[in-house]
Design a protein around this motif. Structure first.
Motif, PDB file in Angstrom:
ATOM      1  N   PHE B  41       0.862  -1.166   0.000  1.00  0.00           N
ATOM      2  CA  PHE B  41       0.000   0.000   0.000  1.00  0.00           C
ATOM      3  C   PHE B  41       0.899   1.216   0.000  1.00  0.00           C
ATOM      4  CE2 PHE B  41      -2.945   3.042   1.993  1.00  0.00           C
ATOM      5  CZ  PHE B  41      -4.059   2.823   1.203  1.00  0.00           C
ATOM      6  N   GLY B  42       0.496   2.225  -0.790  1.00  0.00           N
ATOM      7  CA  GLY B  42       1.218   3.482  -0.708  1.00  0.00           C
ATOM      8  C   GLY B  42       2.321   3.666  -1.725  1.00  0.00           C
ATOM      9  N   ALA B  43       2.537   2.678  -2.609  1.00  0.00           N
ATOM     10  CA  ALA B  43       3.535   2.876  -3.662  1.00  0.00           C
ATOM     11  C   ALA B  43       2.968   3.869  -4.677  1.00  0.00           C
ATOM     12  CB  ALA B  43       3.852   1.556  -4.345  1.00  0.00           C
ATOM     13  N   GLY B  44       3.838   4.526  -5.419  1.00  0.00           N
ATOM     14  CA  GLY B  44       3.396   5.466  -6.441  1.00  0.00           C
ATOM     15  C   GLY B  44       2.630   4.735  -7.530  1.00  0.00           C
ATOM     16  N   ASN B 157      -1.344  -0.939  -9.810  1.00  0.00           N
ATOM     17  CA  ASN B 157      -0.651  -1.526  -8.656  1.00  0.00           C
ATOM     18  C   ASN B 157      -1.418  -2.696  -8.052  1.00  0.00           C
ATOM     19  OD1 ASN B 157       1.474   0.174  -8.854  1.00  0.00           O
ATOM     20  ND2 ASN B 157       0.973   1.427  -7.070  1.00  0.00           N
ATOM     21  N   ARG B 158      -2.738  -2.550  -7.985  1.00  0.00           N
ATOM     22  CA  ARG B 158      -3.522  -3.608  -7.346  1.00  0.00           C
ATOM     23  C   ARG B 158      -3.854  -4.736  -8.310  1.00  0.00           C
ATOM     24  NH1 ARG B 158      -8.579  -1.244  -4.380  1.00  0.00           N
ATOM     25  NH2 ARG B 158      -9.557  -2.058  -6.250  1.00  0.00           N
ATOM     26  N   LYS B 201      -8.403   0.299   3.884  1.00  0.00           N
ATOM     27  CA  LYS B 201      -7.599   0.194   2.665  1.00  0.00           C
ATOM     28  C   LYS B 201      -8.295  -0.675   1.614  1.00  0.00           C
ATOM     29  CE  LYS B 201      -3.201   0.779   5.000  1.00  0.00           C
ATOM     30  NZ  LYS B 201      -2.168   0.010   5.717  1.00  0.00           N
TER      31      LYS B 201
END
Lengths: 492, 497
Positions: B41-44, B157-158, B201
């Protein structure tokens, strides 16, 4: 020095190792051939001369030090279905024009590991869907062979038409190809070359643009059976990046060549006689049986009763998988994207309508249809059952025979434009080859004779899963007996 | 049973609710389900995307064995059947957050089959919820619409992250039961370490299927398995908090009842809950429902599991909430309620056990569930991050048990300890909070107070409960440090009670 481009892969590799000539020399010879021939044969969609020369010089440097792999310095062509790092890969489609993958397919990576040189990317039917190379967005490939009765341009078959034409026309020593329903073996038969589809899972599909995942297999198109054994060995490997890859040893199949077929039992399936098959093809098949019998093999009549359902099942399973595999070409991340679209749906529809050719669209439509709710059981599930029956047909005969001999195709090469009226007639080209794909078995097409018009015809040997050794052994015997030395007369 | 059933009173009579939930739980794994790309979580935007996730030509899925292990572990934790042979299927649809044009899921043969979960209701009673299946699937990416007025952005990302979809039977009968069920699943997943349960989240979210029916219909359904006895259901997608689950069900049930009482019919459809408006809204009707053209993924072989491997995972399972609650009740003599509060979080349960060793467990439980829980909540912290060592509460309880301090003073001691002034014993020492058991000092205080209040002392003879006033005065005079038992004893003697 004699024409280096006429050498077999084996002779070239030996010559390179012996330093009889350099990789740069033979590479330049092929590049020169490509330059003259390609405007007529259209075998390459992208010759990569600079890259080829760089690779050749690097190979020469290794050879000079007495190093190098089994293909060191050998210039090859690569079907444009294999992703090549930094080199445009299109799968013969407008959809992927300009697509430059940042990665290398496992099969081609294996070739470069073994020292091969890439001459360029070879033309093919769009997304490997076709049997004549006429569906390519880059225009049809022309067969180096001409009929004795007409000057019409002939197709080299498909989908690996570029590979077959390039090998037959001396535009590379050998080429990579891929076979989903016959796309290696049919073009090989049409061009007097050897084509092998190995057991499903022998060659990695990683980095190969997918058509139908459960059927696609990479394999070589070469001038001789020995060349095929050499190149296939380099192409195959267990690859953890492909979940369907088989964790098995890759044997040295050239060891199988020259071994007597004495005592081998060769199955002749009753069901491989089809309506309208030319008499020459039937005669050649009988000749093949006679050659093997004379060499000491036993000819056994067998029955593969579900053969007639193979083609319909294939034309359900392959389009079904394709309809899903090709969904990624949506104009979002790479490939063709419609310039103007009014909505998301419009963007999808227009991008795909513009990017895909007619045959691909036809198969995607069939595929979506057979998978749709309400039809899934009637088509897809039933086709899978047929597929199992076909595999069982083979399983049942393996205790009686060691390999099976059939014609490769129902006919010799036909003229470009000849079979475009009716897609089903075109699909019939695969009638003898699809069974090996459905059952995952290895198959080879060996040039064995010419028809009345002087066009090459091939015989196919099908073997047990992972028993390429016997397939090569029988193919070698056929090659020896046939003494096929005819070459297309250069007209380009 | 029937009289307890939750009903909503409509204009034409009572209605009952029937619900089944699909919980999507992100598998706790460092890598995605098929690509090996990192999960976090929280990556660009698009920093955790492999070529496989982005659907590049020739890219192939390779199953992450750890995610399979997590799914098996979860299945075992749900008392469910583990299917030794399962299969991955493709669910085909076009959307920009789905790069391959299909989601790899398990429709035909899920990895986990039937199971059952015991859930504790608000009133302390238990009800069972049947688990129909648990399957593994890929999550999609995310579209971002508010960065530009004319364009939408895609963050992958997900995309490809592993999810477990846990499908319940239609065994849930009230909004509170639905919430209790999701809480229970969440607790089990956290205990198992197979999902972090972080609903904010989106790592745990639920699709809620709601239908309403008249009393008696549900029993007919249970007897026959025939869904036609039940009302038409609507599926509320992606509800991601307990409160919203409750609100969405309440709204949706009333909406359906209103339609039915007006003589209409409920359309089977997919709806979204809008927490701001407090209502559900139609997303797509059954007619608009997509044909996903499911078929087995030809890039993946059927998944076959060795029984020995499953047994190994079973052997490594931690003690699960139900067992722990039963053990806390028998081992520590706690009430079902107290045990339930302690086991609701594994960290809390562990903290309690660390503190309770050799001490009065009920007393420790009270400190943990009341004082300490309140402090942590006020700080927005929890037991997993609790800086206070369990040994301090153990020490505090020991000081009470040994009459060094009174329960009342203990609260003051705890304040100092919480503020970081050291261990309870150190605090007691430093602030001189030791209980006064010196009878001489207490006697003097009692004498002084009786002398100053002769009228009250006289009144006590008739009204013995008035002694409490004297106790209070003595405590006040001793700064609360007098041992209450000793004070009582001396007062009784001096007042002649």
């Amino acid at each position: 020095m004699s024409d280096l481009t006429k050498l077999t892969l084996k002779a070239a590799v030996d010559g390179l190792k012996a330093r009889d000539f350099s990789s740069e020399e033979i590479t330049r010879a092929f590049l020169a051939n490509i330059e003259t021939a390609n405007p007529r044969l259209n075998a390459y969609v992208l010759p990569t001369a600079d890259k080829a020369l760089d690779m050749a010089r690097a190979a020469d440097a290794r050879l000079a030090k007495g190093e190098g792999g089994p293909l060191e310095g050998a210039p090859l062509g690569v079907k444009d279905l294999f992703c090549t790092d930094g080199v445009q890969t299109t799968a013969g489609s407008n959809m992927l024009k300009g697509f430059v993958p940042p990665y290398e397919s496992t099969v081609t990576a294996n070739l470069w590991r073994d020292g091969a040189v890439m001459l360029g990317k070879l033309n093919m039917d769009e997304f490997a869907m076709g049997s004549s190379n006429e569906t390519s967005a880059f225009g049809p490939v022309v067969n180096p062979w001409k009929s004795g009765v007409s000057n019409a341009d002939l197709t080299p078959g498909g989908s690996s038409g570029g590979s077959a034409s390039a090998v037959a026309g001396d535009l590379c020593l050998a080429a990579t190809a891929s076979d989903t329903g016959g796309s290696i073996r049919q073009p090989a038969a049409f061009t007097g070359t050897v084509g092998v589809k190995p057991t499903y899972g022998r060659a990695s599909r990683f980095g190969m643009v997918a058509f139908a995942s459960s059927l696609d297999q990479a394999g070589p198109i070469t001038k001789t059976v020995e060349d095929a054994a050499i190149l296939l060995r380099s192409m195959c490997s267990f690859d953890p990046k492909d979940s369907t890859s088989l964790d098995v040893e890759t044997p040295d199949w050239s060891q199988s060549l020259g071994k007597s077929v004495k005592g081998l039992r060769i199955g002749i399936p009753n069901e491989y006689v089809v309506d309208g098959m030319p008499a020459e093809q039937m005669e050649l098949w009988e000749k093949g049986q006679a050659w093997l019998r004379e060499a000491g093999a036993e000819i056994v009549e067998i029955s593969l009763p579900h053969t007639k359902y193979a083609l319909p099942a294939y034309y359900i399973i392959a389009p079904a998988e394709a309809s899903s595999n090709l969904a990624r070409y949506d104009g979002m991340r790479f490939g063709h994207r419609a310039a103007e679209a009014k909505s998301l749906t419009d963007l999808y529809e227009t991008s795909r309508a513009e990017g895909f050719g007619k045959e691909v669209q036809r198969r995607l439509t069939i595929g979506a249809y057979v998978l749709s709710a309400g039809f899934y059981d009637a088509y897809y599930v039933r086709a899978l059952k047929v597929r199992r029956r076909i595999a069982e047909d083979f399983d049942k005969v393996w205790d009686r025979v060691d390999a099976i001999l059939t014609p490769s195709t129902p006919s010799a090469a036909f003229a470009i434009g000849d079979r475009q009226i009716d897609p089903v007639t075109m699909y019939l080209n695969d009638v003898f080859t699809v069974t090996a794909n459905l059952a995952g078995l290895p198959g080879i097409s060996v040039p064995a004779g010419l028809d009345k018009a002087g066009l090459p015809l091939g015989l196919q040997v099908i073997g047990k899963a992972l028993d390429e050794a016997t397939v090569f052994q029988v193919a070698g015997a056929l090659e020896d007996a046939a003494g096929f030395v005819a070459r297309p007369e250069k007209w380009w | 049973m029937t009289d307890k059933t939750f009903t909503i009173q409509g204009r034409t009579g009572p209605w009952e609710l029937v619900m089944g939930l699909e919980i999507h739980a992100q598998v706790a794994s460092r890598a995605k389900l098929f690509s090996g790309a990192a999960v976090g979580f929280g990556a660009g935007p698009n920093e955790q995307v492999s070529l496989v996730d982005a659907g590049f030509p020739g890219m192939l899925p390779v199953l992450n064995k750890f995610c399979v292990e997590q799914a098996v572990r979860t299945g075992l934790g749900l008392n469910a059947q583990i299917n030794r042979r399962s299969q991955f299927d493709r669910k085909n649809y076009f959307y920009p957050d789905l790069p391959t044009g299909y989601q790899i899921s398990q429709l035909f043969y899920p990895i986990v089959g039937e199971g059952v979960v015991e859930v504790e209701a608000e009133d302390g009673s238990f009800f069972n919820v049947g688990i129909e299946r648990l399957h593994l699937e890929q999550d999609a990416g995310k579209l971002i619409h508010d960065l530009s007025p004319t364009e939408s952005y895609v963050d992958l990302n997900r995309a490809g992250t592993a999810l477990m979809e846990i499908v319940s039977r239609p065994d849930i009968r009230s909004p509170d039961e639905a919430v209790a069920y999701v809480k229970k699943i969440r607790t089990i997943l956290i205990y198992l370490g197979t999902c972090d349960g972080d609903m904010e989240k989106g790592n745990l979210r639920a699709d809620v299927n709601v239908s309403v029916c008249r009393p008696g219909q549900y029993e007919k359904f249970k007897d026959t398995g025939d869904f036609s006895h039940l009302g038409t259901r609507c599926e509320i997608k992606n509800v991601n908090s307990f409160r919203f689950i409750n609100q969405a069900i309440n709204y949706e049930a009333r909406r359906q009842i209103e339609i039915l009482e007006d003589g209409g019919t409920v359309d089977q459809e997919t709806r979204l809950y809008d927490p701001t408006a407090g209502e559900t809204r139609s997303m797509r009707s059954k007619e608009e429902a997509m044909d996903y053209r499911y078929f087995p993924d030809p890039d993946l072989l059927p998944l076959e599991l060795e029984q020995a491997w499953i047994d190994e995972i079973r052997a490594s399972l931690p003690e699960l909430p139900d067992e722990k609650r039963r053990r806390f009740m028998s081992q520590y003599g706690l009430s079902q309620y107290d045990a339930g509060v302690l086991i609701s979080e594994q960290a809390k349960a562990d903290w309690f056990e660390a503190a309770a060793k050799g001490r009065d467990a009920k007393l420790v439980s009270n400190w943990v569930t009341n004082e300490l829980s309140a402090r942590l909540a006020a700080d927005g912290s929890d037991f997993a991050d609790c800086k206070l060592p369990p040994a301090y509460v153990a020490e505090l309880v020991e000081l009470i048990e040994t009459n060094v301090i009174s329960s009342k003073i203990a609260k003051e001691v705890f304040d100092h300890v919480w503020n970081g002034e050291g261990s309870p014993a150190q605090v007691v020492e430093k602030h001189g909070l030791k209980q006064v058991t010196d009878t001489g000092a207490i006697e003097k205080a009692v004498d002084d107070i009786i002398a100053a209040n002769p009228d009250k002392a006289a009144a006590v003879a008739e009204k013995p409960q008035a002694v409490g006033w004297f106790v209070g005065q003595v405590m006040k005079a001793t700064g609360g440090k007098a041992n209450p038992a000793v004070v009582n004893e001396i007062l009784k003697a001096k007042l002649g009670l």
